[in-house]
Design an enzyme around this catalytic site. Structure first.
Site, PDB file in Angstrom:
ATOM      1  N   LYS A  34     -14.172  -4.555   7.412  1.00  0.00           N
ATOM      2  CA  LYS A  34     -13.523  -5.340   6.187  1.00  0.00           C
ATOM      3  C   LYS A  34     -14.572  -6.411   5.910  1.00  0.00           C
ATOM      4  O   LYS A  34     -15.635  -6.641   6.951  1.00  0.00           O
ATOM      5  CB  LYS A  34     -12.051  -5.651   6.659  1.00  0.00           C
ATOM      6  N   HIS A  91      -8.268  -1.457  -0.357  1.00  0.00           N
ATOM      7  CA  HIS A  91      -7.194  -2.830   0.202  1.00  0.00           C
ATOM      8  C   HIS A  91      -8.064  -3.794  -0.712  1.00  0.00           C
ATOM      9  O   HIS A  91      -8.721  -4.181  -0.173  1.00  0.00           O
ATOM     10  CB  HIS A  91      -6.605  -2.612   1.130  1.00  0.00           C
ATOM     11  N   HIS A 105      -5.102  -1.571  -4.507  1.00  0.00           N
ATOM     12  CA  HIS A 105      -5.600  -0.345  -4.212  1.00  0.00           C
ATOM     13  C   HIS A 105      -6.528   0.277  -5.052  1.00  0.00           C
ATOM     14  O   HIS A 105      -5.892   1.304  -6.343  1.00  0.00           O
ATOM     15  CB  HIS A 105      -4.428  -0.091  -3.127  1.00  0.00           C
ATOM     16  N   ASP A 144      -2.579  -7.851  -4.954  1.00  0.00           N
ATOM     17  CA  ASP A 144      -3.315  -6.819  -4.600  1.00  0.00           C
ATOM     18  C   ASP A 144      -3.736  -5.929  -5.414  1.00  0.00           C
ATOM     19  O   ASP A 144      -3.139  -5.505  -6.722  1.00  0.00           O
ATOM     20  CB  ASP A 144      -1.880  -6.468  -3.125  1.00  0.00           C
ATOM     21  N   CYS A 153       0.570  -1.227  -0.076  1.00  0.00           N
ATOM     22  CA  CYS A 153       0.171   0.070   0.246  1.00  0.00           C
ATOM     23  C   CYS A 153       1.056   1.024  -0.071  1.00  0.00           C
ATOM     24  O   CYS A 153       0.349   2.051  -1.103  1.00  0.00           O
ATOM     25  CB  CYS A 153      -1.311   0.121   1.170  1.00  0.00           C
ATOM     26  N   GLN A 193       1.377 -11.336  -3.545  1.00  0.00           N
ATOM     27  CA  GLN A 193      -0.624 -10.965  -3.168  1.00  0.00           C
ATOM     28  C   GLN A 193      -0.678 -10.682  -4.858  1.00  0.00           C
ATOM     29  O   GLN A 193      -0.473  -9.817  -5.127  1.00  0.00           O
ATOM     30  CB  GLN A 193      -0.575  -9.382  -2.430  1.00  0.00           C
ATOM     31  N   ARG A 235       7.554 -11.234   4.755  1.00  0.00           N
ATOM     32  CA  ARG A 235       7.189 -11.284   6.404  1.00  0.00           C
ATOM     33  C   ARG A 235       7.448 -12.262   6.945  1.00  0.00           C
ATOM     34  O   ARG A 235       8.315 -12.861   6.612  1.00  0.00           O
ATOM     35  CB  ARG A 235       5.664 -11.692   6.113  1.00  0.00           C
TER      36      ARG A 235
END
Length: 586
Positions: free
Chosen positions: A414, A460, A334, A332, A283, A330, A312
């Site tokens: 979420k 996200h 945004h 991912d 992000c 990911q 991570r």
RNA sequence: GCCCCCUUAGCUCAGCGGUAGAGCAACUGAUUUGUAAUCAGUAGGUCGGCGGUUCAAAUCCGUCAGGGGGCUCCA
């Protein structure tokens, strides 16, 4: 009385009935264990999704898996002489006295936290346990048991507390059901993506990089096919792709709040004597791209996706194949939008999620909406607006969902998506998270119709979660029999003997020219052996070529699923047919 | 990270104090194969690393690493 009703009214086939059954089984397990380990201190023993456990402080003489048989034996012996489960209400004082005398500080701690007049014991024969019930009427229906495993578990789940021994077990009303369960466990083991990863030569793990997958050529074909499909889908759905750096300054992570809240999971490094961090999330990078331009409200929503490789630091003990790794990619994205646009964005996201899961046959899904927690940022109005938007989006798409009150992130509510695979195991895949924090922290703006700057809302979202984990789930879901469009090898060409390798090469050229992924088995083996190996590798299509085929310019096609052969298919027709069948879904 | 268990040939595993084994894979030869395993031979391991106990350690003990099952957290 009512304490025995659930099982007797709803029976074994209801979740409630099973819970009562297993809860009572936990008592018998405890009794069996106490008779073999008289010094053991019982703590808690609840039913779970598949069976039950009991957390026990064995005070240094814990059993090992060698002892399972004798515990099971004792258990069955106890169950064979059924005792009634008798509920007894006791005063707090009595309850405390009972366990203090036994020196069981765990039960004492539990009792201290219980309301005065709601303390009950359950008695079955000579065994007594603090328990709120409900239970079976008597232990008669419990006819089969299997101790599954031992595990360390902290008292109350807190690593600062003493570690107890958790005994996992499962019980059934008859042996046939236990056998069925054992069979299911074996089936799950057979589908284990870690075995399939080796067997199908997709990926591997090594001590040189624990938790970091090594992708082999076939694994990359799968990974790339999946990513190509997702990329095309997102580009068709109003997204643009970006890519942001893997290493960014520590300062950025301080600003985003990750340094403060997520530092333990991050890797740090130094460049030119300045502190940097390896990104655990995408992000902040995305916001930097956003800031490179002035955005008008007319440009929103802006949807930026990134197949972001994040690292991570996970505890060594939790790493599990592709399910839990230290580096993953990911899917991912945004989405930057105005508060008014949240609902319509969520609606289109919900549709997209459904399409994606349908594509892989994950038709059974659960949706959870998590709302404002106690600790939160942003105004109550914004939270209300956002939560309402999420709810009405879910309702207007007509998807059933459950609410997890107070389970949202501090920065926004979420929606989480959980699918069930063919073995009915649950996997969390996608998530949609609203974020009121990051846009403020990074000073993101758009110019509204009033000509004034406003702060956008950031959404996200990940649909598959991570490609690595999703591939693990998909392998177990399909038992390695991937759909044609994802198969690393789509066609195995098997020459009947070495004499036909040349023609096989010709077939392979035609296939390759049509973007079909194929291999030739050139080994000096009989056809039966080649078929066997190809089947074990789970190649979806097998083309056999011998004298007949070479002469008539055809192939014999064997289908993986039906195990049937179609002989004499003209080569061009076969290529066309397979090419069409291998097209990725839309 | 913590608890329990595991680590022997590329893979799957046996051996569990007394000179390293099997099947498959690999390689070589024979065979030239028609829809789930052709036959024979060869090669391959300082039994995860490092210490220790013992006349002797793959085997017992310690330690480190990796893996598995959990705990916590999550994708």
């Amino acid at each position: 009385m009512g304490h025995a009703t659930e099982f007797h009214l709803k029976g074994w086939d209801s979740p409630e009935g099973k819970f009562v059954f297993w809860h009572s089984s936990a008592h018998i397990l405890a009794e069996a264990i106490l008779s073999l380990y008289p010094h053991a201190k019982l703590t808690i023993g609840p039913p779970i999704e598949n069976g039950f456990y009991y957390d026990i402080d064995f005070e240094g003489e814990a059993p090992s898996s060698d002892d399972f048989a004798r515990i099971e034996e004792k258990f069955l012996a106890l169950a064979a002489q059924p005792e009634y489960f008798i509920r007894k209400k006791v005063s707090q004082q009595e309850a405390l006295a009972y366990y203090e005398q036994q020196g069981n500080r765990y039960k004492v701690e539990l009792i201290r936290e219980l309301p005065e007049n709601e303390i009950t014991f359950y008695e079955s024969g000579s065994f007594v346990d603090l328990c709120k019930g409900p239970h079976l009427w008597h232990s008669g229906p419990i006819r089969a048991v299997k101790i599954l495993s031992l595990a360390g578990a902290y008292w109350r789940g807190d690593s600062r507390n003493p570690q107890l021994t958790r005994v996992y077990a499962i019980s059934f009303p008859d042996q046939a059901l236990l056998d069925e369960y054992i069979h299911l466990m074996e089936e799950a083991a057979r589908r284990d993506h870690r075995h399939l990863g080796k067997q199908l030569d997709l990926f591997s793990f090594h001590e040189e990089g624990p938790g970091f997958p090594f992708w082999h050529p076939k694994g990359m074909r799968l990974l790339n096919a999946l990513q190509d499909w997702m990329r095309a889908k997102l580009l068709r759905n109003g997204y643009e792709e970006i890519r942001t750096p893997i290493i960014l300054t520590q300062q950025l992570w301080e600003r985003s709040g990750h340094y403060e809240n997520y530092r333990e999971n991050m890797y740090f490094t130094e460049i030119d004597e300045q502190p940097y961090a390896v990104k655990p999330m995408n992000c902040p990078g995305s916001t930097i791209v956003y800031r490179t331009q002035i955005h008008s409200y007319r440009d929103l929503p802006l949807r930026l996706f990134e197949f972001g490789l994040v690292h991570r630091h996970e505890l060594s003990g939790v790493l599990t194949g592709l399910f839990r790794v230290r580096a993953f990619t990911q899917d991912d994205a945004h989405i930057y939008c105005t508060p008014e646009q949240i609902e319509s964005e969520i609606i289109s996201l919900l549709r997209l999620v459904s399409e994606v899961y349908d594509t892989f046959g994950f038709t059974e899904r659960e949706i959870y909406l998590s709302t404002r927690p106690e600790k939160y940022i942003g105004s109550l109005e914004l939270w209300a607006q956002a939560e309402n938007a999420l709810q009405s989006a879910l309702q207007s798409v007509g998807l059933p969902y459950q609410i997890n009150p107070g389970d949202g992130a501090f920065y926004g509510p979420k929606i989480d998506f959980i699918v069930r695979d063919t073995l009915r195991r649950r996997w969390q895949l996608g998530t949609i998270q609203l974020d009121f924090s990051m846009p403020k922290r990074f000073g993101l703006e758009y110019i509204g119709s009033d000509g004034q700057p406003h702060t956008p809302v950031m959404i996200h979202r990940a649909l598959l979660g991570s490609f690595e984990r999703f591939i693990g789930v998909l392998l177990e879901h399909t038992a390695g029999e991937l759909p044609l469009w994802l198969s690393p090898v789509q066609v195995a060409i098997l020459p009947v003997s070495e004499k036909f390798i040349a023609y096989a090469g010709h077939v392979a050229d035609q296939m390759t020219a049509a973007n079909i992924r194929c291999i030739i088995d050139k080994s000096d083996e009989k056809l039966g052996k080649k078929i066997r190996l190809a089947e074990q590798q789970k190649f979806p299509v097998i083309c056999v070529v011998g004298a007949k085929e070479a002469e008539t310019h055809t192939v014999s096609i064997r289908d993986r699923r039906s195990r049937t052969q179609t002989e004499g298919v003209p080569l061009s027709e076969a290529v066309n047919h397979i090419r069409m069948a291998a097209q990725p879904p839309v």
